[in-house]
Design an enzyme around this catalytic site. Sequence first.
Site, short mmCIF file in Angstrom:
data_model
loop_
_atom_site.label_atom_id
_atom_site.label_comp_id
_atom_site.label_asym_id
_atom_site.label_seq_id
_atom_site.Cartn_x
_atom_site.Cartn_y
_atom_site.Cartn_z
N GLY A 12 0.84 -1.20 0.00
CA GLY A 12 0.00 0.00 0.00
C GLY A 12 0.87 1.25 0.00
N ARG A 15 0.31 5.56 -1.79
CA ARG A 15 -0.17 6.85 -1.27
C ARG A 15 -0.35 6.79 0.26
NH1 ARG A 15 -6.01 6.62 -0.66
NH2 ARG A 15 -6.92 4.95 -1.91
N ASP A 62 -1.72 -7.51 -4.98
CA ASP A 62 -2.93 -7.54 -4.15
C ASP A 62 -2.59 -8.45 -2.98
OD1 ASP A 62 -5.30 -8.00 -2.90
OD2 ASP A 62 -6.44 -8.45 -4.73
N VAL A 63 -2.50 -7.87 -1.79
CA VAL A 63 -2.01 -8.64 -0.63
C VAL A 63 -2.94 -9.79 -0.23
CG1 VAL A 63 -0.62 -6.75 0.33
CG2 VAL A 63 -3.00 -7.03 1.07
N ASN A 89 1.42 -2.29 5.35
CA ASN A 89 0.66 -1.06 5.52
C ASN A 89 -0.68 -1.08 4.79
OD1 ASN A 89 0.40 2.09 5.73
ND2 ASN A 89 0.34 1.63 3.55
N TYR A 154 -13.08 -3.70 10.93
CA TYR A 154 -11.76 -3.02 10.99
C TYR A 154 -11.10 -3.25 12.36
CZ TYR A 154 -8.39 0.82 10.33
OH TYR A 154 -7.25 1.57 10.22
N ALA A 156 -11.60 -5.67 14.51
CA ALA A 156 -11.19 -7.08 14.65
C ALA A 156 -9.92 -7.35 13.83
CB ALA A 156 -12.32 -8.01 14.20
N LYS A 158 -7.57 -5.24 13.04
CA LYS A 158 -6.39 -4.57 13.62
C LYS A 158 -5.98 -5.22 14.95
CE LYS A 158 -5.72 -1.56 10.31
NZ LYS A 158 -4.51 -1.61 9.48
P1 NDP Z 1 -5.01 4.98 2.15
O1 NDP Z 1 -6.37 4.50 1.80
O2 NDP Z 1 -4.68 6.42 1.95
O3 NDP Z 1 -3.89 4.10 1.38
C1 NDP Z 1 -3.92 2.69 1.42
C2 NDP Z 1 -3.16 2.14 0.23
O4 NDP Z 1 -3.27 0.69 0.27
C3 NDP Z 1 -3.73 2.59 -1.11
O5 NDP Z 1 -2.70 2.89 -2.03
C4 NDP Z 1 -4.53 1.37 -1.55
O6 NDP Z 1 -4.70 1.27 -2.95
C5 NDP Z 1 -3.66 0.25 -1.02
N1 NDP Z 1 -4.38 -1.02 -0.96
C6 NDP Z 1 -5.70 -1.23 -0.68
N2 NDP Z 1 -5.99 -2.54 -0.78
C7 NDP Z 1 -4.85 -3.18 -1.14
C8 NDP Z 1 -4.53 -4.54 -1.42
N3 NDP Z 1 -5.46 -5.50 -1.37
N4 NDP Z 1 -3.25 -4.85 -1.75
C9 NDP Z 1 -2.30 -3.89 -1.84
N5 NDP Z 1 -2.56 -2.57 -1.61
C10 NDP Z 1 -3.82 -2.22 -1.27
O7 NDP Z 1 -4.80 4.55 3.68
P2 NDP Z 1 -3.91 5.22 4.84
O8 NDP Z 1 -2.61 5.67 4.28
O9 NDP Z 1 -4.74 6.15 5.60
O10 NDP Z 1 -3.69 3.93 5.77
C11 NDP Z 1 -2.57 3.09 5.67
C12 NDP Z 1 -2.62 2.08 6.80
O11 NDP Z 1 -2.68 2.77 8.05
C13 NDP Z 1 -3.85 1.17 6.76
O12 NDP Z 1 -3.50 -0.13 7.19
C14 NDP Z 1 -4.78 1.81 7.77
O13 NDP Z 1 -5.69 0.89 8.31
C15 NDP Z 1 -3.78 2.30 8.80
N6 NDP Z 1 -4.29 3.34 9.66
C16 NDP Z 1 -4.66 4.56 9.12
C17 NDP Z 1 -5.16 5.54 9.96
C18 NDP Z 1 -5.55 6.90 9.47
O14 NDP Z 1 -6.02 7.70 10.30
N7 NDP Z 1 -5.38 7.22 8.20
C19 NDP Z 1 -5.31 5.31 11.41
C20 NDP Z 1 -4.89 4.02 11.84
C21 NDP Z 1 -4.40 3.08 10.99
P3 NDP Z 1 -5.98 2.04 -3.66
O15 NDP Z 1 -5.47 3.41 -3.93
O16 NDP Z 1 -6.25 1.28 -4.90
O17 NDP Z 1 -7.10 1.99 -2.70
#
Ligand code: NDP
Length: 247
Positions: A12, A15, A62-63, A89, A154, A156, A158
């Site tokens: 991920g 972005r 795709d994870v 991530n 979500y 569960a 995490k």
């Molecule tokens: P974003 O939605 O901004 O970015 C997530 C990235 O993961 C995107 O590029 C997305 O791709 C990619 N992604 C989604 N599904 C898959 C998959 N199956 N395989 C590979 N890549 C994938 O999220 P954040 O940056 O906000 O969050 C990142 C991490 O931090 C997550 O695990 C989130 O749960 C955790 N987190 C975030 C918080 C927050 O406040 N933002 C708080 C606590 C935890 P696409 O662009 O196609 O969707």
Amino acid sequence: MELKDKVALVTGGARGIGKAIALCFAASGADIVVADVNIEAAESTAKEIEAGGRKALAVSMDVTDFAKVEEALNKILDNFAKVDILVNNAGITKDNLLLRMSQQEWDAVLDVNLKGTFNCIKAVSRPMIKQRSGRIINIASIIGIIGNPGQANYSASKAGIIALTKTAAKELSSRNINVNAVAPGFISTEMTAKLPEELKEKMKQAIPLSRFGSPEDIANVCLFLASDDASYITGQTIVVDGGMVMA
Ligand code: NDP
């Protein structure tokens, strides 16, 4: 803190928080694999890293699909011959109240967040065991500690990541592989941008440091956990939330 000539795989990483981690690790001397379902965005992040002087490879991953994860890992090993650091991530949300939550909403979130983390740990642990070193950092959430209405799936997933971190840390410690989790609070990214303004204001009032975190706040802690300075830390979950949750 230095990550000179280390190879880091960030899922991920195209972005949000993942991108900030990728850029931060590259600025500290690491070569980066940006793995994401969004290959165009991953390529653009990889270009930014290369412009800063480090090697970068964008891979479509795709994870949720173990075969795809292994395929991507083979490509990474062909290019870099090793993986020193894995940051799990990639994560999604599909919020709904428990009574209204569909099977699809439950499965989709557990599949990406928890099974995806398991898949990537399983895939990289083989080369890491061979090289007798490695760092794995799993991005959890404070919601996995305190729960949150509307986020049964979500929370569960995490909480599962926090437990998985401890088990993986115990299983891999004898091979000099440290496994830790970071639990962010409210971080300003596209994931949180979609929340209603009223809710965001309420959440800000619950944060002792009175601000939302930035992706860089999370990246800096990941950098520490990936560095030699954290060599005696494993199985831990570091909360980075401006003081929202205090044990
Ligand atoms: P974003 O939605 O901004 O970015 C997530 C990235 O993961 C995107 O590029 C997305 O791709 C990619 N992604 C989604 N599904 C898959 C998959 N199956 N395989 C590979 N890549 C994938 O999220 P954040 O940056 O906000 O969050 C990142 C991490 O931090 C997550 O695990 C989130 O749960 C955790 N987190 C975030 C918080 C927050 O406040 N933002 C708080 C606590 C935890 P696409 O662009 O196609 O969707």
